[in-house]
Scaffold this active site. Structure first.
Site, short mmCIF file in Angstrom:
data_model
loop_
_atom_site.label_atom_id
_atom_site.label_comp_id
_atom_site.label_asym_id
_atom_site.label_seq_id
_atom_site.Cartn_x
_atom_site.Cartn_y
_atom_site.Cartn_z
N ILE A 170 -8.55 -47.87 -69.93
CA ILE A 170 -9.51 -48.60 -70.60
C ILE A 170 -9.77 -49.97 -69.66
O ILE A 170 -11.00 -50.68 -69.86
CB ILE A 170 -8.98 -49.20 -72.33
N ASN A 194 4.21 -47.78 -62.32
CA ASN A 194 4.68 -49.11 -62.39
C ASN A 194 5.92 -48.68 -63.56
O ASN A 194 5.96 -48.19 -64.57
CB ASN A 194 3.99 -50.01 -63.08
N HIS A 201 3.58 -42.78 -67.77
CA HIS A 201 2.36 -42.61 -67.08
C HIS A 201 2.18 -42.66 -65.96
O HIS A 201 2.80 -43.46 -65.28
CB HIS A 201 1.21 -43.30 -67.92
P1 AMP Z 1 0.99 -50.11 -66.98
O1 AMP Z 1 0.77 -51.56 -66.86
O2 AMP Z 1 1.58 -49.34 -65.62
O3 AMP Z 1 1.86 -50.01 -68.19
O4 AMP Z 1 -0.41 -49.44 -67.33
C1 AMP Z 1 -0.69 -49.36 -68.55
C2 AMP Z 1 -2.22 -49.04 -68.48
O5 AMP Z 1 -2.76 -48.61 -69.60
C3 AMP Z 1 -3.14 -50.51 -67.92
O6 AMP Z 1 -3.65 -50.03 -66.73
C4 AMP Z 1 -4.16 -50.54 -69.19
O7 AMP Z 1 -5.28 -50.98 -68.88
C5 AMP Z 1 -4.12 -49.22 -69.76
N1 AMP Z 1 -4.18 -48.93 -71.45
C6 AMP Z 1 -4.07 -49.68 -72.29
N2 AMP Z 1 -4.39 -49.41 -73.52
C7 AMP Z 1 -5.26 -48.27 -73.29
C8 AMP Z 1 -6.05 -47.76 -74.02
N3 AMP Z 1 -6.25 -47.43 -75.43
N4 AMP Z 1 -6.83 -46.64 -73.43
C9 AMP Z 1 -6.79 -46.36 -72.12
N5 AMP Z 1 -5.91 -47.01 -71.35
C10 AMP Z 1 -5.32 -48.23 -71.69
#
Ligand code: AMP
Ligand code: ZN
Length: 111
Positions: free
Chosen positions: A30, A84, A97
């Site tokens: 997002i 991460n 993820h």
């Molecule tokens: P991390 O910081 O490695 O845990 O990555 C989490 C990722 O999830 C970040 O890059 C956010 O931008 C992404 N994220 C959070 N909420 C959403 C959402 N609703 N849809 C898509 N991506 C998201």
């Protein structure tokens, strides 16, 4: 459990789905950090990718394989797969993820 990515995997919260099967869901981040920024998650809840690998090596491999397939379908010849793990490393969502990033050059070492 109140988990954002469990809800995306279950289709309860909308996301721009790139690829999906019974094991994983890939969708656009997002807040993209590159022209291509796809997240690949196991449909089942694990807190991080190391936990996935510990519990189910085949599933961990499938997630990495999916990232490579998506990169190749998009036509990326250089890309980054980023995981991460832990808040200190930048993990903010505690459902496993893998980030697939591409479409620009990346610096090394990472910040
Ligand atoms: P991390 O910081 O490695 O845990 O990555 C989490 C990722 O999830 C970040 O890059 C956010 O931008 C992404 N994220 C959070 N909420 C959403 C959402 N609703 N849809 C898509 N991506 C998201
Ligand atoms: Zn979850």
């Amino acid at each position: 459990m109140d988990c954002l990515f469990c809800k995306i995997a279950a289709g309860e919260i909308p996301a721009a789905i790139v690829k999906k099967n019974d094991s994983y869901t890939a969708f656009n981040d997002i807040t993209p950090q590159a022209p291509t920024h796809v997240l690949i998650i196991p449909n089942q809840h694990f807190s991080n990718m190391a936990e996935v690998a510990k519990a189910d090596r085949e599933l961990a491999g499938e997630i990495f394989k999916a990232a490579g397939e998506i990169a190749s379908e998009i036509g990326l010849d250089s890309y980054r797969m980023n995981v991460n793990t832990g808040a200190g490393a930048g993990q903010s969502v505690f459902h496993a993820h893998l980030h697939l990033l591409g479409g620009r050059t990346f610096a090394w070492p990472p910040g």
